[in-house]
Design a protein around this motif. Structure first.
Motif: not given
Length: 649
Positions: A256-258, A367-371, A495-496, A514-515
């Protein structure tokens, strides 16, 4: 001439940077979020410096500038480097190594953001929400603000933490799990003062989004997983819940986070590119004014500083990268080191531009810093894998995978540090432009904040690891898995990188996460939830990963903020003209977070020296039921006290 860089401002900046950096390091490991340091630092600075005969708005701005840099350093290193512990590449946080990573990436972030200043602060389409709010606070010198409220919150937060974690008279959390018709059902609640304070600071929207994610994961997904894994139910319900979270549910959260990070990045990338193109097109020939308010650190400082750091990377990478175990050959070793340096400098510069613009568009916190973190790690891992493909027979063995992961995380962590600083600096430099500060003096304070935070944060990380553990990694026997710090972002990075090299992750769980996020986004659009509140897709994803005992008190904090001043649809840090009530609330919340976090660090030192987290316990295990009841009562009293205190404003 107004005072700006004075001894009292520097001393106060060092103190506030230390306190806020420690607090944010703890929260980043505990919750995967950071609280804004700029506004609290500005308010506290105004209150303290008012005690002196001579002071100025520029001194206050200098203090908040340094303190905010400390917060950004915490984000850069604490979000990423614990992944090395999670994968087993490191067994502990070596102080000098982590200090170098934090300092070098932080300094590069400051240096890279200097040339962007003229373009950013003069761009009319950039909102700079936090920057404008801070400037309004600094200009409101007629308001009688004091640090008394923050000290009250700090005292209460510290006291509750000692009663919970130290003396254990109060419970930190409570859970109830039961198996009904071969289905695991239950819930957990937490009573953390730090999380309640963080709920105030992140705002009702984010707190509710995180809680929705927690409900989806723990009330929705976990029972389904228990039905699909009947053997797990042979354990006690509590053990079954913990096992399912560790082996399956946390990967649903990671998926989900990814997806949420990618979703957020895709939404802003085209507007970002358009604005960058427009800005460079219209200000291509913008030249420095002779005004003091347009004087940056000279270009030779930027160039020399970048060169010195780049050269220092050579021995650092040779020392940190396990070339002896990889046995790739001297030429390949040199190629990897050169590639790592080029990656940090080039990708770091690109990401600093992206994060600085994103910060100007939507603010530091939104800001979407995680992305960007995810993208940096993936690029580093893929490039290293592509290089190893030509010199190492595939598939990689376990040792090679672990070593490759470690190398990618170190390089990606440095890029994250650069991006985090640039993300934060853009707001600070906008504040300086609005209040008439001298840019080069601000930039010196930014460097001071980076240095102080780099000195402090590695110590805090090592202490917290040894006492509580990180993401299920418990370095000593007898440690409690329930007290481990989740470190969501670092776990995601681990994990990534593992997925890139090993291809053994539970992909059905990742895809399911993700879904679910896609489904949440679709439903939010379908029923137009923004009529009631602004749903954060990334917040939902964080809630799906975090233990629900962390999400629950965070939601309580956001709910109390909403109830107290009936403005829950707005984030506390965003309004340009904040009321005294909102500022009072923010100071109390910051006190709760800082008091609890600093107490946890002190307790961690005591537990580390004694060798047991039970060293100060005054009760036996049978007291737990009473401790839960007392924690519920304490939480209710805290909420009532906050509401009454703020409403007296």
């Amino acid at each position: 001439m107004k005072l700006e860089l004075t001894l009292k401002a520097v001393i106060l900046a060092i103190i506030l940077t230390t306190v806020l950096a420690v607090s944010n390091a703890y929260l980043a490991l505990k919750l995967g979020l950071l609280t804004s340091a700029s506004i609290p630092a500005a308010i506290i600075s105004m209150s303290v410096l008012r005690l002196f005969k001579r002071t100025s708005i520029l001194e206050n701005n200098a203090v908040q500038t340094a303190a905010s840099a400390g917060e950004a350093v915490a984000g850069g290193i604490v979000y990423t480097i614990p992944a090395l512990i999670i994968i087993g590449f490191w067994q502990h946080f070596d102080y000098l190594t982590n200090f170098f990573i934090a300092l070098s990436s932080g300094v590069l972030g400051v240096l890279f953001s200097i040339p962007l200043r003229k373009i950013l602060v003069h761009e009319p389409t950039l909102a700079f929400p936090e920057g404008r709010a801070i400037a309004e606070i600094l200009k409101s010198s007629e308001r009688q603000l004091g640090v008394k409220d923050m000290f009250k919150g700090g005292f209460i937060g510290a006291g509750l933490e000692w009663l919970q974690t130290g003396f254990q008279l109060l419970a930190s959390s409570s859970s109830y799990w039961v198996v009904i018709h071969r289905t695991l059902l239950g819930f957990s609640v937490g009573f953390s003062a730090a999380m309640i304070g963080a709920g105030f600071l992140v705002g009702f929207d984010m707190a509710l989004s995180i809680f929705i994610g927690a409900l989806l994961a723990w009330v929705g997904v976990l029972p389904v997983l228990s039905r699909l894994s009947p053997d797990v139910l042979m354990q006690t319900p509590h053990q079954a819940a913990e096992f399912l979270w560790n082996t399956q549910l946390r990967y649903v959260g990671i998926g989900a986070m990814l997806l949420a990070g990618i979703w957020t990045f895709v939404r802003v990338i085209w507007p970002l590119l358009n604005r960058v193109h427009h800005s460079y097109g219209t200000k291509k020939y913008y030249k420095s004014s002779a005004l003091v308010t347009e004087k940056d650190l000279p270009n030779w400082v930027i160039g020399l500083g970048t060169l010195i750091i780049a050269v220092s990377f050579i021995p650092f990478f040779y020392h940190q990268f396990p070339f002896a175990q990889l046995q790739l050959g001297a030429n390949i070793h040199q190629l990897i080191v050169i590639g790592a340096i080029a990656y940090v400098l080039i990708v770091g510069l690109v990401f600093s531009v992206i994060t600085a613009y994103l910060s100007g568009m939507v603010g530091v916190s939104a800001s979407p810093g995680s992305s960007v973190v995810i993208a940096g790690m993936l690029f580093a891992a893929w490039l290293l894998l592509a290089l190893m493909h030509y010199v190492v027979p595939l598939p990689l063995n376990n040792l090679q995978i672990n070593l490759a992961q470690g190398m990618a995380i170190i390089v990606g962590g440095m890029v994250t540090g650069i991006a985090a600083i640039a993300n934060d600096n853009s707001q600070d430099l906008k504040v300086g432009q609005l209040v008439g500060a001298t840019p080069w003096k601000q930039q010196l304070m930014l460097l001071l904040g980076v240095l102080v935070a780099s000195l402090v944060i590695p110590v805090v990380m090592e202490i917290l690891l040894n006492v509580y553990g990180i993401a299920g990694v418990l370095p000593h026997a007898g440690m409690s898995a329930e007290q481990t710090l989740p470190a969501p972002t670092a776990a995601l990075i681990a994990a990534i990188t593992d997925a890139v090299y090993r291809h053994t992750l539970p992909w059905p769980m990742l895809i399911s996460g993700g879904l679910i996020i896609i489904g949440v986004a679709f439903l939010a659009w379908l029923i137009d939830v923004k009529r009631w509140f602004r749903l954060s897709i990334l917040g939902v994803a964080i809630g799906m990963y975090l233990p629900v005992s962390s999400s629950f008190p965070l939601f309580l904090g956001g709910l109390l903020a909403f109830i107290t001043y009936r403005g829950g649809h707005k984030k506390i840090t965003k309004p340009q003209n904040q009321s005294l009530k909102q500022q009072k609330m923010m100071l109390i919340a910051c006190g709760l977070v800082a008091g609890a976090a600093l107490s946890d660090v002190v307790l961690a030192i005591i537990f580390s020296l004694s060798g047991s987290p039970q060293a100060l316990s005054l009760v036996s295990h049978s007291w737990h039921h009473n401790a839960v009841l007392l924690s519920i009562l304490a939480t209710l009293i805290l909420g009532v006290w906050i509401k009454k205190t703020v409403n007296r404003s």
